[in-house]
Design a protein around this motif. Structure first.
Motif, mmCIF file in Angstrom:
data_model
loop_
_atom_site.group_PDB
_atom_site.id
_atom_site.type_symbol
_atom_site.label_atom_id
_atom_site.label_comp_id
_atom_site.label_asym_id
_atom_site.label_seq_id
_atom_site.Cartn_x
_atom_site.Cartn_y
_atom_site.Cartn_z
ATOM 1 N N ALA A 116 0.993 -0.969 0.171
ATOM 2 C CA ALA A 116 0.156 0.125 0.093
ATOM 3 C C ALA A 116 0.519 1.179 -0.101
ATOM 4 O O ALA A 116 0.314 2.411 -0.396
ATOM 5 C CB ALA A 116 -0.862 -0.148 1.425
ATOM 6 N N LEU A 117 1.738 1.951 0.578
ATOM 7 C CA LEU A 117 2.938 2.304 0.486
ATOM 8 C C LEU A 117 3.734 3.149 -0.100
ATOM 9 O O LEU A 117 4.927 3.416 -0.441
ATOM 10 C CB LEU A 117 3.509 2.376 2.358
ATOM 11 N N GLU A 118 4.116 1.213 -1.299
ATOM 12 C CA GLU A 118 5.437 1.436 -2.504
ATOM 13 C C GLU A 118 4.923 2.920 -2.973
ATOM 14 O O GLU A 118 5.517 3.910 -3.650
ATOM 15 C CB GLU A 118 5.140 0.306 -3.109
ATOM 16 N N PRO A 119 3.440 2.931 -3.744
ATOM 17 C CA PRO A 119 3.625 4.302 -4.247
ATOM 18 C C PRO A 119 3.721 5.692 -4.255
ATOM 19 O O PRO A 119 3.826 6.503 -4.613
ATOM 20 C CB PRO A 119 1.682 4.262 -5.103
ATOM 21 N N TYR A 120 3.935 5.537 -2.276
ATOM 22 C CA TYR A 120 4.188 6.737 -1.771
ATOM 23 C C TYR A 120 6.165 6.741 -1.618
ATOM 24 O O TYR A 120 6.132 7.797 -1.093
ATOM 25 C CB TYR A 120 3.790 7.022 -0.403
ATOM 26 N N GLY A 121 6.748 5.839 -2.581
ATOM 27 C CA GLY A 121 8.204 5.622 -2.062
ATOM 28 C C GLY A 121 8.891 5.100 -0.355
ATOM 29 O O GLY A 121 10.294 5.512 -0.428
ATOM 30 N N ILE A 122 7.618 4.340 0.507
ATOM 31 C CA ILE A 122 8.470 4.031 1.434
ATOM 32 C C ILE A 122 8.865 2.920 1.168
ATOM 33 O O ILE A 122 7.569 2.065 1.066
ATOM 34 C CB ILE A 122 6.567 4.457 2.357
ATOM 35 N N THR A 123 9.798 2.270 1.987
ATOM 36 C CA THR A 123 10.522 0.719 1.484
ATOM 37 C C THR A 123 9.977 0.089 2.509
ATOM 38 O O THR A 123 9.692 0.564 3.432
ATOM 39 C CB THR A 123 11.313 0.658 1.297
ATOM 40 N N PRO A 124 10.148 -1.073 2.465
ATOM 41 C CA PRO A 124 9.485 -2.498 3.778
ATOM 42 C C PRO A 124 10.615 -1.975 5.148
ATOM 43 O O PRO A 124 9.609 -1.608 5.895
ATOM 44 C CB PRO A 124 9.558 -3.644 3.770
#
Length: 198
Positions: A116-124
């Protein structure tokens, strides 16, 4: 009201002054909640700082929630349950492998938040401990042993938070059996417009 299906996640933006209502639609369902500064995702919700400043692990209405930079990210302004968790990490494939012994584990809340957060550039590696809305964790004051108990939330129970900065929000309908009294259910959420100043 938006609905997060069982064992899934969602992400969206919440602007300063907007309110977010998180609803347990059917009862006894946890939602892992995390947020980041919309304009600088290296600033994120901090369990350690929030608990430190509140001097309690049982956070509810009236408690400010702090970032890793000690800025207030949001306040809880309504809470019909009063018991949530800010100690335990999001469940993951490793959780199900290590705790439950699953050989083909579900990706869990962690995997759902990653997607869900990948499109915001947030990595695991940037996803910290979440605020586990409606999760009921008991702590033995003598031994420190923790126990995950059925949530106290009933159908329709909710919390309302008010953003104190522009946020990226990630939320789940939790995937861990023990957290949700062994039944997976949806979570509802709704963004309310910024309150007008008098």
């Amino acid at each position: 009201m938006n609905t997060i299906p069982p064992r899934s996640g969602a992400a969206f933006t919440l602007k300063k002054g907007e309110r977010l209502m998180i609803t347990d639609i059917q009862g006894e369902q946890v939602s892992d909640f995390i947020c980041f500064n919309l304009h600088d995702t290296k600033e994120y919700l901090s369990s350690g700082r929030t608990i430190d400043y509140a001097e309690t692990i049982f956070l509810t209405k009236g408690n400010p929630f702090y970032s890793n930079r000690s800025n207030i990210m949001f306040d809880i302004i309504e809470d019909t349950v009063g018991r949530h968790d800010f100690l335990l990490t999001p469940c993951s494939a490793d959780t199900f492998r290590i705790i439950y012994g699953d050989t083909h584990p579900h990706r869990g809340c962690f995997g759902n938040l990653c997607e869900a957060l990948e499109p915001y550039g947030i990595t695991p590696d940037e996803i910290p401990i979440c605020f586990n809305v409606f999760m009921h964790v008991a702590v033995d004051g003598e031994t420190g042993k923790i126990s995950v108990l059925p949530p106290k939330s009933k159908a329709g129970d909710h919390i309302v938070i008010e953003a104190k900065m522009d946020l990226i929000v990630g939320m789940t309908a939790c995937s861990a059996e023990m957290s949700n009294n062994y039944s997976f259910k949806p979570i509802g959420y709704a963004v309310e417009p910024q309150m007008q100043q008098d």
